[in-house]
Design an enzyme around this catalytic site. Sequence first.
Site, mmCIF file in Angstrom:
data_model
loop_
_atom_site.group_PDB
_atom_site.id
_atom_site.type_symbol
_atom_site.label_atom_id
_atom_site.label_comp_id
_atom_site.label_asym_id
_atom_site.label_seq_id
_atom_site.Cartn_x
_atom_site.Cartn_y
_atom_site.Cartn_z
ATOM 1 N N HIS A 135 43.834 24.377 38.752
ATOM 2 C CA HIS A 135 42.546 23.453 39.570
ATOM 3 C C HIS A 135 42.015 25.005 39.121
ATOM 4 O O HIS A 135 41.573 25.386 39.756
ATOM 5 C CB HIS A 135 42.587 23.420 40.914
ATOM 6 C CG HIS A 135 43.307 22.210 41.333
ATOM 7 N ND1 HIS A 135 44.512 21.783 41.237
ATOM 8 C CD2 HIS A 135 42.911 21.177 41.983
ATOM 9 C CE1 HIS A 135 44.969 20.981 42.063
ATOM 10 N NE2 HIS A 135 43.832 20.171 42.215
ATOM 11 N N TRP A 146 35.931 21.358 41.742
ATOM 12 C CA TRP A 146 35.471 20.327 42.602
ATOM 13 C C TRP A 146 34.323 20.040 42.376
ATOM 14 O O TRP A 146 32.911 19.590 43.525
ATOM 15 C CB TRP A 146 35.730 19.954 44.102
ATOM 16 C CG TRP A 146 37.362 19.765 44.573
ATOM 17 C CD1 TRP A 146 37.602 18.488 44.532
ATOM 18 C CD2 TRP A 146 38.310 21.163 44.694
ATOM 19 N NE1 TRP A 146 39.327 18.333 44.651
ATOM 20 C CE2 TRP A 146 39.561 19.503 44.400
ATOM 21 C CE3 TRP A 146 38.207 21.566 45.228
ATOM 22 C CZ2 TRP A 146 40.588 20.766 44.708
ATOM 23 C CZ3 TRP A 146 39.891 22.737 44.601
ATOM 24 C CH2 TRP A 146 41.131 22.150 44.612
ATOM 25 N N GLU A 196 43.874 14.106 36.683
ATOM 26 C CA GLU A 196 42.873 13.100 37.672
ATOM 27 C C GLU A 196 41.500 12.806 37.306
ATOM 28 O O GLU A 196 40.752 13.008 37.259
ATOM 29 C CB GLU A 196 43.011 13.621 38.755
ATOM 30 C CG GLU A 196 43.961 13.335 40.122
ATOM 31 C CD GLU A 196 44.530 14.046 40.985
ATOM 32 O OE1 GLU A 196 43.659 14.116 41.792
ATOM 33 O OE2 GLU A 196 45.873 14.209 41.189
ATOM 34 N N TRP A 201 35.529 14.009 40.765
ATOM 35 C CA TRP A 201 36.135 15.013 41.130
ATOM 36 C C TRP A 201 36.289 16.075 41.418
ATOM 37 O O TRP A 201 35.692 17.405 41.815
ATOM 38 C CB TRP A 201 36.663 14.505 43.079
ATOM 39 C CG TRP A 201 38.248 13.749 42.320
ATOM 40 C CD1 TRP A 201 39.091 14.985 41.755
ATOM 41 C CD2 TRP A 201 38.923 12.460 42.441
ATOM 42 N NE1 TRP A 201 40.406 13.912 41.790
ATOM 43 C CE2 TRP A 201 40.301 12.384 42.333
ATOM 44 C CE3 TRP A 201 37.834 11.578 42.402
ATOM 45 C CZ2 TRP A 201 40.968 11.711 42.203
ATOM 46 C CZ3 TRP A 201 38.333 9.847 41.956
ATOM 47 C CH2 TRP A 201 40.519 9.917 41.763
ATOM 48 N N TYR A 267 48.047 7.786 45.222
ATOM 49 C CA TYR A 267 48.363 7.969 46.685
ATOM 50 C C TYR A 267 48.076 7.020 47.364
ATOM 51 O O TYR A 267 48.428 5.694 46.413
ATOM 52 C CB TYR A 267 47.264 9.282 47.224
ATOM 53 C CG TYR A 267 47.643 10.764 46.823
ATOM 54 C CD1 TYR A 267 48.352 11.700 47.399
ATOM 55 C CD2 TYR A 267 47.150 11.423 45.521
ATOM 56 C CE1 TYR A 267 49.317 12.682 46.726
ATOM 57 C CE2 TYR A 267 48.106 12.430 45.153
ATOM 58 C CZ TYR A 267 48.944 13.379 45.998
ATOM 59 O OH TYR A 267 48.661 14.814 45.147
ATOM 60 N N GLU A 300 51.903 12.633 40.145
ATOM 61 C CA GLU A 300 51.632 13.260 41.696
ATOM 62 C C GLU A 300 51.789 12.061 42.367
ATOM 63 O O GLU A 300 51.307 11.146 42.478
ATOM 64 C CB GLU A 300 50.357 14.145 42.186
ATOM 65 C CG GLU A 300 50.264 15.123 41.759
ATOM 66 C CD GLU A 300 48.504 15.952 42.093
ATOM 67 O OE1 GLU A 300 48.028 15.970 43.365
ATOM 68 O OE2 GLU A 300 47.911 16.469 41.234
ATOM 69 N N TRP A 335 52.788 16.474 47.721
ATOM 70 C CA TRP A 335 51.663 17.633 47.204
ATOM 71 C C TRP A 335 52.453 18.757 48.486
ATOM 72 O O TRP A 335 53.364 18.881 48.711
ATOM 73 C CB TRP A 335 50.504 17.543 47.278
ATOM 74 C CG TRP A 335 49.196 18.011 46.952
ATOM 75 C CD1 TRP A 335 48.825 19.023 47.387
ATOM 76 C CD2 TRP A 335 49.389 18.637 45.711
ATOM 77 N NE1 TRP A 335 47.690 19.683 46.411
ATOM 78 C CE2 TRP A 335 48.512 20.205 45.843
ATOM 79 C CE3 TRP A 335 49.851 18.634 44.251
ATOM 80 C CZ2 TRP A 335 47.998 20.517 44.602
ATOM 81 C CZ3 TRP A 335 50.057 19.633 43.411
ATOM 82 C CH2 TRP A 335 48.225 19.799 42.705
ATOM 83 N N ARG A 336 51.465 20.042 48.709
ATOM 84 C CA ARG A 336 52.492 20.857 48.897
ATOM 85 C C ARG A 336 51.919 20.511 51.360
ATOM 86 O O ARG A 336 50.987 19.631 51.763
ATOM 87 C CB ARG A 336 50.961 21.978 49.360
ATOM 88 C CG ARG A 336 49.630 21.401 49.417
ATOM 89 C CD ARG A 336 48.588 22.415 48.889
ATOM 90 N NE ARG A 336 47.585 22.722 49.320
ATOM 91 C CZ ARG A 336 47.105 23.913 50.020
ATOM 92 N NH1 ARG A 336 48.000 24.807 50.198
ATOM 93 N NH2 ARG A 336 45.866 24.120 50.443
ATOM 94 N N HIS A 342 48.210 18.904 57.055
ATOM 95 C CA HIS A 342 47.992 18.560 55.503
ATOM 96 C C HIS A 342 49.649 19.314 55.054
ATOM 97 O O HIS A 342 49.605 19.963 54.521
ATOM 98 C CB HIS A 342 47.361 19.757 54.754
ATOM 99 C CG HIS A 342 46.832 19.310 53.000
ATOM 100 N ND1 HIS A 342 46.001 18.231 53.188
ATOM 101 C CD2 HIS A 342 46.538 20.152 52.194
ATOM 102 C CE1 HIS A 342 46.235 18.064 51.639
ATOM 103 N NE2 HIS A 342 46.447 19.356 51.046
HETATM 104 C C1 BMA Z 1 44.770 19.765 47.225
HETATM 105 C C2 BMA Z 1 45.000 20.269 48.757
HETATM 106 C C3 BMA Z 1 43.932 21.884 48.584
HETATM 107 C C4 BMA Z 1 44.183 22.685 47.848
HETATM 108 C C5 BMA Z 1 44.163 21.512 45.830
HETATM 109 C C6 BMA Z 1 45.024 22.832 44.881
HETATM 110 O O1 BMA Z 1 45.116 18.921 47.117
HETATM 111 O O2 BMA Z 1 46.071 20.848 48.922
HETATM 112 O O3 BMA Z 1 43.757 22.178 49.864
HETATM 113 O O4 BMA Z 1 43.690 23.465 47.311
HETATM 114 O O5 BMA Z 1 44.845 20.373 46.199
HETATM 115 O O6 BMA Z 1 46.405 22.850 45.251
#
Ligand code: BMA
Length: 377
Positions: A135, A146, A196, A201, A267, A300, A335-336, A342
């Site tokens: 990113h 973004w 993506e 975005w 998603y 993802e 994802w995280r 989140h």
């Molecule tokens: C997105 C979110 C953000 C994060 C970005 C990069 O989906 O989780 O908070 O900064 O991914 O990991």
Amino acid sequence: MKKFISIFFFLFISLIFCSKKNATESLPNKEIEAPGIVDQNATYETKALYLNLKKMMGKGIMFGHQDDTAYGIDWAYTPLRSDVKEVCGSYPAVYGWDIGDIGNPANLDGVGFDLMKLLIKQAYKRGGINTVSMHIDNPVSGGDAWNVTGAVDQILPGGAKYAEYKKLLDLVADFFTSLKGDNGELIPVIFRPYHEHTGSWFWWGQNNCSKEEFIALWQFTVTYLRDEKNVHNLLYAYSPNGYISNAKYLERYPGDDFVDVFGLDTYNLRNNDQKTEFVRQLNRVVLLAQQRNKIPALTEVGLNKIPINNWWTEFLLKPIKSDSSSKKIVYLLVWRNWTREHHFAPFPGHASVPDFLKFYQDPYTIFEDDLQDMYSY
Ligand code: BMA
């Protein structure tokens, strides 16, 4: 005469010994062919990973998690912790990392790059697979990924930010070539830049650059890393976002010589219609990948906070297994786990834990504890 015979005997023995030694030295040490791989000069371990991923198609799906060992819910940077492991007893098979903000001490989500390197190495030593997304900030506006100010044309050869982009890629190359195992071998990584791109975005997205610019950006990036910077431990993953047609999937495809993994980021899988569409998407990605001899992956997927208790088995695994093509997706990555608002993997106490355990115990899912050796072939 006796002396002459013994000298002759000595020479004869030495000759046998030397030729044996040479034979061992000249053995095709770890040379393997990996037809179709983007980097024909990829290291042995990288080629082995590529071939093993192909071999795994239809044999099971590996579970992956972004930043798994970096932090989780209510903890951060604690050695060897993992929400996934605390829930099911095993680390994931696949780890996602992100090099956005490379050049700074930490990435865009606060993970220090030195720590990330250590965690990548630990994952590799345990037999896991590392995938890295990017990113990166908008090179023109200086905003984040973004920020959709037009930028792609500026970083291509001839553009005002071309030299700067190459400097950024130099950092990317340094990062990848600094990843080494205990024997000095480079650690293979599935690199997933400019993901993506069928959405708008990110600054490299659909409405923010032309098709030609996107393809040129991808091809330049791969060529520069591989041929100028001699980075030979990467497989390259292409990951449009769902839900799109085949034509859309391939519209900005950079070509068979530039892609190893056919990915999909998708998603919002929360109702029956979406489940049906999910299977259709996976089916298409697998068929497209097979036609081109590529590796299909669900790069993802997830549902924030996992508000459906049986999401893992009913919404994710069952649909994947329901279709003979879809089930050939080799890994999925959620994802995280950033906060209670989140997160995409369960953590101790989460309502989806019992279902995640069923998902983990299903013979078709693969976590680290039942992962074969991915780096020998
Ligand atoms: C997105 C979110 C953000 C994060 C970005 C990069 O989906 O989780 O908070 O900064 O991914 O990991």
